[in-house]
Design a protein around this motif. Structure first.
Motif, short mmCIF file in Angstrom:
data_model
loop_
_atom_site.label_atom_id
_atom_site.label_comp_id
_atom_site.label_asym_id
_atom_site.label_seq_id
_atom_site.Cartn_x
_atom_site.Cartn_y
_atom_site.Cartn_z
N GLY A 17 0.82 -1.20 0.00
CA GLY A 17 0.00 0.00 0.00
C GLY A 17 0.85 1.25 0.00
O GLY A 17 1.86 1.35 -0.69
N ASP A 144 -0.40 -7.41 5.42
CA ASP A 144 -1.68 -6.78 5.07
C ASP A 144 -2.59 -7.86 4.47
O ASP A 144 -2.23 -8.53 3.51
CB ASP A 144 -1.43 -5.68 4.04
CG ASP A 144 -2.64 -4.79 3.82
OD1 ASP A 144 -3.77 -5.31 3.86
OD2 ASP A 144 -2.45 -3.58 3.61
N TRP A 146 -5.41 -7.56 2.84
CA TRP A 146 -6.14 -7.17 1.64
C TRP A 146 -7.50 -7.91 1.60
O TRP A 146 -7.72 -8.79 0.78
CB TRP A 146 -5.32 -7.47 0.38
CG TRP A 146 -4.09 -6.63 0.27
CD1 TRP A 146 -2.80 -7.05 0.45
CD2 TRP A 146 -4.01 -5.23 -0.04
NE1 TRP A 146 -1.93 -6.00 0.29
CE2 TRP A 146 -2.63 -4.86 0.00
CE3 TRP A 146 -4.96 -4.24 -0.31
CZ2 TRP A 146 -2.21 -3.56 -0.25
CZ3 TRP A 146 -4.52 -2.94 -0.56
CH2 TRP A 146 -3.16 -2.62 -0.53
N HIS A 151 -8.81 -7.36 -4.29
CA HIS A 151 -7.43 -7.01 -3.93
C HIS A 151 -6.61 -8.22 -3.49
O HIS A 151 -5.43 -8.07 -3.19
CB HIS A 151 -7.43 -5.99 -2.78
CG HIS A 151 -7.97 -4.65 -3.16
ND1 HIS A 151 -8.52 -3.79 -2.24
CD2 HIS A 151 -8.07 -4.05 -4.37
CE1 HIS A 151 -8.92 -2.69 -2.86
NE2 HIS A 151 -8.67 -2.82 -4.15
N GLN A 152 -7.20 -9.40 -3.45
CA GLN A 152 -6.50 -10.54 -2.87
C GLN A 152 -5.28 -10.98 -3.67
O GLN A 152 -4.41 -11.67 -3.13
CB GLN A 152 -7.47 -11.69 -2.63
CG GLN A 152 -8.42 -11.40 -1.48
CD GLN A 152 -9.38 -12.54 -1.17
OE1 GLN A 152 -9.41 -13.55 -1.86
NE2 GLN A 152 -10.18 -12.37 -0.14
N ARG A 154 -2.98 -9.19 -4.19
CA ARG A 154 -1.87 -8.49 -3.56
C ARG A 154 -1.34 -9.20 -2.31
O ARG A 154 -0.34 -8.77 -1.74
CB ARG A 154 -2.30 -7.08 -3.17
CG ARG A 154 -2.65 -6.20 -4.35
CD ARG A 154 -3.18 -4.86 -3.91
NE ARG A 154 -2.29 -3.79 -4.30
CZ ARG A 154 -2.56 -2.50 -4.10
NH1 ARG A 154 -3.66 -2.14 -3.47
NH2 ARG A 154 -1.70 -1.57 -4.48
N ARG A 155 -1.98 -10.24 -1.86
CA ARG A 155 -1.53 -10.94 -0.67
C ARG A 155 -0.13 -11.52 -0.89
O ARG A 155 0.10 -12.25 -1.86
CB ARG A 155 -2.52 -12.03 -0.28
CG ARG A 155 -3.83 -11.47 0.27
CD ARG A 155 -4.83 -12.55 0.62
NE ARG A 155 -5.93 -11.98 1.42
CZ ARG A 155 -6.97 -12.68 1.84
NH1 ARG A 155 -7.09 -13.97 1.55
NH2 ARG A 155 -7.91 -12.09 2.56
N TYR A 184 -7.55 -14.88 6.05
CA TYR A 184 -6.16 -15.03 5.61
C TYR A 184 -5.55 -16.31 6.18
O TYR A 184 -4.69 -16.94 5.56
CB TYR A 184 -5.34 -13.81 6.04
CG TYR A 184 -4.17 -13.47 5.13
CD1 TYR A 184 -3.78 -14.29 4.08
CD2 TYR A 184 -3.45 -12.29 5.32
CE1 TYR A 184 -2.71 -13.96 3.26
CE2 TYR A 184 -2.38 -11.95 4.51
CZ TYR A 184 -2.02 -12.78 3.48
OH TYR A 184 -0.95 -12.45 2.67
#
Length: 239
Positions: A17, A144, A146, A151-152, A154-155, A184
């Protein structure tokens, strides 16, 4: 989101982020400006391997890597306990990096070990650059989550990064990951169990619900517990 410093023909999708928050205090900004260049990891050109030994003035017994170190509390505690280990930490958020830099500067100026190096960019770049079996322990703690489905991607714990860790971590050495977010937790386990080069070191629930004694607490973990959330701790042995 893309990184505009990359080649315009092949922009890199960033998984982290924001980089900056409020302005640093004058004292912290001064120390940060003086010390970060001394501690920074310079990545090689794409396709060129980065020897972690080249980052330190003297040989280290082993090299440990923490991805997303937050304010650096966990990383700094380990580095103080293990002056013979070289630590590579990755964190793009300026305030977190500044806190760690302040601690390192104070420690080194007092005669402590100079055994921490820092990358303030995308962790995947470092994981790709390091040589096979060059890391003895890796950490991705409370990243994070996400939470939004769109947005997952970005994990940071995912198929690709677990494959990178499996290449980097030597056999019988260890990767540690943790989260306090139930969705998560399920995501992590699904991806961990799909990577055949890691063996999840758990026999009873205590093995993932209790932090091991040699695992220093992080600030975020303490906040999660205070808020009533339950951290899960996963220790993965490289087969």
């Amino acid at each position: 989101m893309t990184d505009e410093s990359d080649d315009a023909a092949a922009p890199r999708r960033l998984i982290f982020g924001r980089r900056r928050g409020r302005k640093l205090s004058p004292t912290r900004e001064s120390t940060f400006g003086d010390w970060l260049p001394r501690l920074s990891i310079t990545l090689p050109a794409p396709g060129v391997t980065l020897d972690p030994a080249s980052l330190f003035a003297k040989p280290m017994k082993a090299y440990w890597v923490e991805v997303g170190f937050g304010d650096g509390g966990h990383l700094f505690a380990l580095a103080a306990q293990h002056p013979e280990i070289g630590f590579l930490g990755v964190e793009p958020y300026e305030h977190g990096v500044a806190k760690l830099v302040m601690r390192v500067a104070e420690k080194v100026e007092a005669g402590g070990a100079d055994n921490i190096r820092i990358l303030t960019d995308d962790a995947r770049l470092l994981l790709k650059a390091l040589p096979d079996a060059s890391v003895q322990r890796g950490f991705t703690l409370f990243p994070d989550p996400w939470p939004k489905k769109r947005h997952q991607w970005r994990r940071i714990v995912n198929t690709d990064t677990l494959a990178d860790w499996a290449r980097l971590i030597a056999p019988d050495d260890e990767l540690r990951v943790a989260t306090d977010v139930p969705d998560y937790q399920r995501w992590m386990l699904r991806h961990i169990l799909a990577e055949p080069r890691f063996d999840w070191q758990a026999e009873t629930s205590a093995d993932w619900l209790q932090r091991p004694a040699d695992w220093p607490p992080s600030k975020y973990e303490q906040k999660a517990i205070a808020a009533g959330r339950t951290p899960h701790y996963y220790r993965l042995r490289r087969i």
